[in-house]
Scaffold this active site. Sequence first.
Site, PDB file in Angstrom:
ATOM      1  N   ASP A 409       0.833  -1.207   0.000  1.00 14.54           N
ATOM      2  CA  ASP A 409       0.000   0.000   0.000  1.00 14.54           C
ATOM      3  C   ASP A 409       0.873   1.265   0.000  1.00 14.54           C
ATOM      4  OD1 ASP A 409      -1.967   1.861   0.440  1.00 14.54           O
ATOM      5  OD2 ASP A 409      -2.859   0.857   2.173  1.00 14.54           O
ATOM      6  N   ASP A 489     -10.653   3.907  -0.962  1.00 19.84           N
ATOM      7  CA  ASP A 489     -11.297   2.921  -0.091  1.00 19.84           C
ATOM      8  C   ASP A 489     -12.822   2.908  -0.223  1.00 19.84           C
ATOM      9  OD1 ASP A 489      -8.710   2.825   0.758  1.00 19.84           O
ATOM     10  OD2 ASP A 489      -9.195   2.801   2.886  1.00 19.84           O
TER      11      ASP A 489
HETATM   12  C1  GAL Z   1      -5.555   2.163   3.114  1.00 20.68           C
HETATM   13  C2  GAL Z   1      -6.040   1.006   2.267  1.00 20.68           C
HETATM   14  C3  GAL Z   1      -6.983   0.200   3.120  1.00 20.68           C
HETATM   15  C4  GAL Z   1      -6.238  -0.320   4.328  1.00 20.68           C
HETATM   16  C5  GAL Z   1      -5.586   0.833   5.088  1.00 20.68           C
HETATM   17  C6  GAL Z   1      -4.687   0.345   6.197  1.00 20.68           C
HETATM   18  O1  GAL Z   1      -4.701   2.948   2.361  1.00 20.68           O
HETATM   19  O2  GAL Z   1      -6.667   1.495   1.123  1.00 20.68           O
HETATM   20  O3  GAL Z   1      -7.544  -0.865   2.368  1.00 20.68           O
HETATM   21  O4  GAL Z   1      -5.284  -1.253   3.908  1.00 20.68           O
HETATM   22  O5  GAL Z   1      -4.843   1.654   4.233  1.00 20.68           O
HETATM   23  O6  GAL Z   1      -4.094   1.382   6.910  1.00 20.68           O
END
Ligand code: GAL
Length: 678
Positions: A409, A489
Amino acid sequence: MKITSNIKLTAIVGLIIILGLIGQVSAQTVWLDELDLSAATQGWGVPMKNKSIDNKTLTIAGKTFERGFGTHSVSSLLILLEGKATVFTAQVGIDDEVAGHEPASEFELYGDGKKLWSSGIMRLGDAARPCSVQLAGIQKLELVVADGGNGNYYDHADWADAKFETTGVTTFKTYNPVASEPYILTPQPSAAPRINSAKVFGVRPGSPFQYLVAATGDRPMTFSASGLPKGLKIDTQTGIITGSLSKAGTFEVTLGAKNAKGKAGKKLRIVCGERIALTPPMGWNSWNCFAGEVSADKVKRATEAMVKSGLINHGWTYINIDDFWQNHRDSKDQSLHGKLRDEAGNIIPNTRFGDMKTLADYVHGLGLKIGLYSSPGPWTCGGCVGSYGYEKQDAESYAKWGFDYLKYDWCSYGGVVNGMPDNDPYKVSSLSYNGGSQLATAIKPFKLMGDYLRQQPRDIVYSLCQYGMSDVWKWGDSVSGNCWRTTNDITDTWASVKNIALDQDKSATYAKPGNWNDPDMLVVGTVGWGNPHKSKLKPDEQYLHISLWSLFSSPLLIGCDMEKLDDFTLNLLTNDEVIEINQDPLGKEATCVQTVSELRVYVKELEDGGRAVGFCNFGSDIVDISYKDFEKLGLNGKFKVRDLWRQKDISNIRTQTGELMLKVPAHGVVLYKFTPVK
Ligand code: GAL
């Protein structure tokens, strides 16, 4: 005669004056905040009366307002005016409470389905824009706050000083047109065996092989696999095939499952080569339910629930740990305090997890697979330690522990690009996307980790998470990505699901075996990001969500608390004919081929020459039509039509002369498979 007509005239004029006076007297102001705002759907939080989303005074560019509707984009509120409103006025804008972020929204007004007004894109600090719209004759009004192009993270949107002038009525009804009662469509699986696992499986030479013959039906059941290549064996009691293949090649295997009620067979094509994830990954991820509260114990329990609930028998496989298995940079939570890495630079899991290999072995032992999460930046999105500078060690740790999946990520990598790697992405949001729109910078960190993953002696599905920046679908394959997020998200709201769904056509042609577009995880069941509640999606919205994600060939990752699966959710996730559409070996992604008002018709080509067709109603009225445009679906000749949710053949039709009676609920779907009849 003349006298009579004069009297008549006077009477009419008098009546007109009286009516006019009554009109004036009864013209009435109705404030938006006096209506029932709970019918609104919005991106996050609950609709607020006279307050902002964070329950503060409505404030736009320093100006405060006493009255109004505080919402969060993407948001929609439907109001039944029945022609009794004359004008709507408001002051709209982004609430100052999101200072430090970069929200962008567009306020819109729709009357009987037609756009009446738009604010244009509004950003934080923009002075409130006045809205004044004539409404004479309008029956249904919709107040919309649309995403202004930033992915609607911090869009706290205010309809301040919002009110109607009316023809005399003192209130209006708000409504949500979608039915709330859950209803079950998927028939119970039969007691006789049915094999549901994917028809094709990819593995690299030398990698540990694990494939479960997922089958429904009464237990005990015995399994068989004939034609297995050398190096592989099946456990006839559990149906798990293990071993490894030394050479590349394609092998046709016949699987069998037998119990007291009968037997079933199915062909499996094993492709040993460089590509893995030949069908979209299916499983569970911890984020949408536990967020920062995840622990090894919760992961184990989710694994056990995957087995106990029977979901494992429908092909659900991965148990993925998201953020917060690592130690944190500055959390007050003791369980996240600890050394980030050892002297050699190897990552140390936090005390909630401890030994990752033991956990991976446990998950594998039950026939499932396990995944985890990191960031190419120094910190994850939640502020735990990321892989920046330690990519090689991390890839090796994952492999050594026996992990099968990595979600990687972007998070704080924007800070690296900016030369400020220590900045927390949540505190300085502008950094979090920094560099993502320059192709070379966007690719670099994902390629680095992709190369290290491929060097490992096991297959690790590589899931890129960077929200679609730089059209990731165009280059994800070149960095060894197996799937990539195409959007920001998801949340458990209609607005979020609709927004994401409508945005998928752009990347559809890039989907193929081993490469999947990922519109984010499933928001069904008990979700809540650490704050558990039942998904706010209505039943029809959930049927549409699962149908679309199947048509899109998306990874299917359940985001709910697996120990709180209710009958409706379980039923939704165990329709083997719907899942088969997602897992079709041809690996095509559906696109929208036709739009009839707010009905969008999605078509996915299937390996057997058939087509899966989703008649998807994004509108707020039921669609009741007779459908004949079969050529638009790419169909010719004679076809069998099957209702996949009900698992029932509904007719044989000839495309030249046939017609289908379609009833598609508001925010709902009719999902059919058309199979050519010879
Ligand atoms: C976001 C991601 C989510 C989750 C989150 C964790 O950027 O899109 O699905 O993984 O971080 O902190």
